[in-house]
Scaffold this active site. Structure first.
Site, mmCIF file in Angstrom:
data_model
loop_
_atom_site.group_PDB
_atom_site.id
_atom_site.type_symbol
_atom_site.label_atom_id
_atom_site.label_comp_id
_atom_site.label_asym_id
_atom_site.label_seq_id
_atom_site.Cartn_x
_atom_site.Cartn_y
_atom_site.Cartn_z
ATOM 1 N N LYS A 1 -8.131 1.043 -11.361
ATOM 2 C CA LYS A 1 -7.366 -0.923 -11.410
ATOM 3 C C LYS A 1 -6.263 -1.108 -10.011
ATOM 4 C CE LYS A 1 -3.185 1.579 -11.165
ATOM 5 N NZ LYS A 1 -1.599 1.718 -10.445
ATOM 6 N N ARG B 1 2.520 -2.581 -5.785
ATOM 7 C CA ARG B 1 2.348 -2.559 -4.239
ATOM 8 C C ARG B 1 1.167 -3.333 -3.493
ATOM 9 N NH1 ARG B 1 3.546 2.901 -4.705
ATOM 10 N NH2 ARG B 1 1.469 4.023 -3.991
ATOM 11 N N ASN B 2 -0.284 -2.874 -4.869
ATOM 12 C CA ASN B 2 -1.823 -2.893 -4.069
ATOM 13 C C ASN B 2 -1.123 -4.444 -4.190
ATOM 14 O OD1 ASN B 2 -3.530 -0.531 -3.817
ATOM 15 N ND2 ASN B 2 -2.255 -0.039 -5.459
#
Length: 367
Positions: free
Chosen positions: A221, A287-288
């Protein structure tokens, strides 16, 4: 039983002829502190568990003081989870072997790049019958292809492993906002024990047997979230992000059906918190996604943005994309996973991010 920040152990007290548990938590990240808050509170009120929860903390100086000293005196991880008090029974320990040697349950909450080093340090120095549970999001590329992080830990330490994955952004967990999570566990009695350790009124746990599928969801994910961040940075709307989420989920399912060989891969597992829920949360709030958006808008490298934006934490999406790319290339399957491939090519091979949309437009799901 005793628990250790990345492990937990069972301690026989012959004098009283009872069994207590002592939880120690390995902490390097905000997620580690959030889980420490839950585990510490549950251990304090549940007689099955010893009161003190040891948390291994990688020692570093913060404002001229040792981080462990700050945690143990102020009961707050001011670097990785500021503004949230930890229970007084959570004890930060800077020595990894000391923290884990008597643990019955080891709870692993570290960047997956450090798993090998941590396991090598405690190998042969922990209880042989300890249980482990991993919250680590990532995969490892082995000589024969995919290696789950939980399998790496199990092989190195010889302990039984389970995993916990879900839509669990650290600050929201620490704020005690309602959320769900998924534990993947092969043995029902272990699953029941881990659920008792982790569950609260606002942190609800479902236990499933497909531990490998649960773990794959947690890793993949983050790649999809990087793609969602690219779309945000490029100015595409919610319709496009919905397509990224759907196509990303399809690639996650396809990947699991190829590489998760421990047992069946049922569609229902992807409907648990570890699957579609975690995917949605990460694509909107993780945060990705945030760093990937900045990658587009600033023109800076992933490495630069990681240092600037994450306060010492590690970004998992790009690194996982690189490992997945190597695994797929080894199996000659790259063309079947265009979204995963595009994230890798953009992050590491200089492919123009402006062309990310092409991997969506020409996705085999549309053919």
């Amino acid at each position: 039983k005793r628990f250790c920040g990345f492990s937990d152990t069972t301690c026989q007290q012959k004098k009283h002829n009872t069994i207590t548990q002592h939880v120690q938590i390995i902490l390097i990240s905000a997620v580690g502190s959030a889980i420490a808050k839950i585990v510490g509170a549950n251990a304090a009120k549940n007689s099955k568990f010893a009161n003190t929860v040891k948390m291994w903390v990688f020692e570093e100086m913060v404002n001229g003081r040792k981080l462990t000293e700050i945690i143990n005196t102020e009961h707050e991880n001011i670097k990785y989870l500021p503004g949230h008090k930890l229970p007084a029974n959570v004890l930060a320990v800077p020595d990894l072997v000391e923290a884990s040697s008597d643990a019955d349950i080891l709870v692993f909450v570290i960047p997956h790049q450090f798993v090998g080093r941590v396991c090598d340090t405690i190998k042969g120095k922990i209880k042989s019958d300890a249980l482990g549970i991993s919250l680590i999001k990532g995969v490892d590329e082995g000589p024969d292809g995919l290696k789950l992080i939980s399998d790496v830990i199990q092989e190195k330490l010889g302990i039984t492993m389970s995993v916990l994955m879900g839509a669990n952004i650290a600050n929201e967990v620490a704020d005690e906002k309602f959320c769900e999570t998924t534990i993947g566990c092969k043995k029902k009695n272990h699953g029941a024990l881990l659920k008792e350790l982790m569950q609260t009124s606002n942190f609800r746990v479902t236990v499933v047997e497909e531990y490998d599928v649960v773990e794959i969801c947690g890793a993949l994910k983050n790649i999809v979230a990087v793609g969602a961040g690219f779309c945000d940075g490029l100015g595409f709307g919610d319709n496009t992000k919905a397509a990224v989420i759907r196509l990303g989920l399809m690639e996650m399912i396809a990947f699991a059906r190829i590489f998760c060989t421990a047992g069946p891969v049922s569609s229902s597992t992807f409907l648990e918190s570890c699957g579609v829920a975690d995917l949605i949360t990460t694509c909107y709030g993780g945060r990705n996604r945030k760093v990937a958006e900045a990658f587009v808008t600033t023109g800076k490298s992933i490495e630069e943005l990681e240092k600037e934006m994450l306060n010492g934490q590690k970004l998992q999406g790009p690194a996982t994309a690189a490992e997945v790319y190597a695994i797929l290339k080894h199996k000659n399957l790259i063309d079947k996973f265009p979204l995963f491939n595009a994230v890798y090519q953009i992050c590491y091979q200089g492919h123009p991010v402006t062309e990310f949309i092409k991997c969506l437009q020409n996705h085999p799901e549309h053919m």
